[in-house]
Enzyme design. Structure first.
Site, short mmCIF file in Angstrom:
data_model
loop_
_atom_site.label_atom_id
_atom_site.label_comp_id
_atom_site.label_asym_id
_atom_site.label_seq_id
_atom_site.Cartn_x
_atom_site.Cartn_y
_atom_site.Cartn_z
N HIS A 72 29.58 36.67 4.20
CA HIS A 72 30.20 35.66 3.27
C HIS A 72 28.81 35.48 2.34
CE1 HIS A 72 33.00 33.11 5.60
NE2 HIS A 72 33.29 34.54 5.86
N PRO A 295 24.74 20.19 13.22
CA PRO A 295 25.03 21.62 12.92
C PRO A 295 25.61 21.73 11.45
CG PRO A 295 26.80 20.49 13.95
CD PRO A 295 25.57 19.23 13.94
N LYS A 299 21.83 25.85 11.20
CA LYS A 299 20.45 26.23 11.64
C LYS A 299 20.14 26.38 12.96
CE LYS A 299 19.76 26.66 7.46
NZ LYS A 299 19.80 28.08 7.20
#
Length: 394
Positions: A72, A295, A299
């Site tokens: 991505h 979340p 990380k």
């Protein structure tokens, strides 16, 4: 049994550390309290930073990841019923992220460990970690119906926040920093093809939503819900309707998610936690045993990978040169990166979620921050830098 490094916890942190040490010829044993099937099925994060993916490749664990992972090059921010893209490579000098589920990382590392590495014991219940303040730590555990001991030179706790390893650190030598958030995530895994090319983060008056992926045919989606929510109260139809409402676009009122059977659903609490220091004597904490992030910034897994990469380098230096310099610096080295990630995760979380105590003024501040991310090259570059991952310390 005796080894150089005893690793408590067979999740991604413990398995990756074991792989890095195996490759350097340092003997180690990994103890995991769950069975293999459970470990390979538990759903967790799915975004790998550039440095995490690079570490897996260098460790010889990247073949399937590169074949099946989805690269991505940005994320989409939706707010005020508009859509805005953050272009990672343009802002970071070419970096991106890789969508590859933690479950798949774990499967790859387990397969390599069993084929090429040292001992990996499943169903090994660690009861105590003793002697870490001295020269000869001992891990006491139960395996195959018998009580056993593992004598080590070093112990690494990769067994999470509720694990035994962090309990071996005396309370008087630790400082704990924590923040609990007044909302949770309802996460679903659905057999539905993503209709978006990159992750979509949505701020709306109805609450936060996130559209992620697991594969070209499987979607991972999240809704902000009140703490204490029971997943059973959310039917599949209600979930899909609410997701569509939160992702709604003024310029494209017909935009809808592709729907499909919901394979699983669960509620995830949101909190931040850091334990300092991350070392006590010959015990080193890594991953969730030392720190937890909400979340939103993707990380958790990446911080764990960074911890054990730094620790592996330190153990290798000690083994090869006799110098303890990197080992002595381990906690400080990791905590600088941890607090940077904590701040980024906090910023993403508080900017995108609707706090029950928010006033209209607070909401306008959120929208101002989101507008800055999408209109200021400097703000966008900082977001992209943090999301794709800061360089590992040398």
């Amino acid at each position: 049994m005796r080894t150089t490094v005893g690793i408590v916890g067979g999740g991604p942190a413990g398995l990756l550390l074991g792989r890095l040490l195996d490759n350097a010829g340092i003997d180690n044993v990994v103890l995991e309290r769950r069975d293999r099937a459970y470990v390979e099925q538990r759903q967790r994060a799915g975004i790998l930073e550039q440095s995490t993916a690079d570490t897996l490749r260098a460790a010889g664990a990247g073949e399937r990841m590169d074949r099946e992972g989805l690269v991505h090059h940005g994320i989409e921010l939706r707010f005020a019923r508009g859509s805005h893209r953050i272009d990672f490579p343009a802002l970071t000098g070419g970096r991106g992220v890789l969508v590859y589920a933690q479950t798949e990382v774990v499967k790859d590392l387990i397969a390599l460990r069993l084929a090429e590495g040292g001992p990996l014991l499943f169903d090994a219940q660690v009861d105590a970690v003793d002697g870490v303040a001295g020269e000869s730590p001992v891990i006491r555990y139960r395996h195959q119906g018998a009580e056993r001991t593992l004598h080590c030179s070093y112990v690494v706790g990769c067994d999470g926040f509720h694990g035994v390893a962090r309990q071996a650190v005396p309370a008087e030598v630790s400082t704990h920093y924590e923040r609990a958030y007044p909302y949770s995530w309802l996460g679903i895994l659905a057999d539905a093809p993503p209709v978006y090319e990159e992750l979509v983060y949505a701020h709306s008056e109805r609450g936060f939503a996130l559209a992620s992926v697991r594969s070209p045919t499987v979607s991972r989606l999240y809704l902000q819900v009140p703490n204490g929510t029971d997943p059973a109260d959310w039917s599949d139809e209600r979930i899909w309707d609410e997701l569509d409402a939160r992702f709604a676009l003024e310029a494209d009122p017909g935009w809808r998610l592709a729907r499909g059977p919901v394979r699983s659903k669960a509620v995830l609490p949101m909190r931040s936690h850091v334990t300092e220091p991350m070392r006590y004597g010959r015990l080193f904490l890594a991953g969730d045993a030392a720190h937890i992030v909400p979340p939103t910034g993707a990380k958790g897994l990446n911080l764990a990978a960074a911890d054990v990469t730094v620790l592996a380098r330190a153990l290798i230096e000690q083994q090869e040169t006799g110098s303890s310099g990197l080992l002595d610096a381990y906690s400080d080295t990791c905590l600088r990166r941890v607090w940077r990630a904590e701040h980024f995760s906090y910023l993403m979380t508080t900017t995108l979620h609707t706090d029950p105590a928010h006033s209209p003024f607070d909401t306008r501040l959120q929208l101002a921050q989101l507008a800055r991310f999408t209109s200021s090259p400097h703000a966008a570059a900082e977001l992209a830098d943090n999301y794709t991952g800061l360089p590992l310390p040398r």
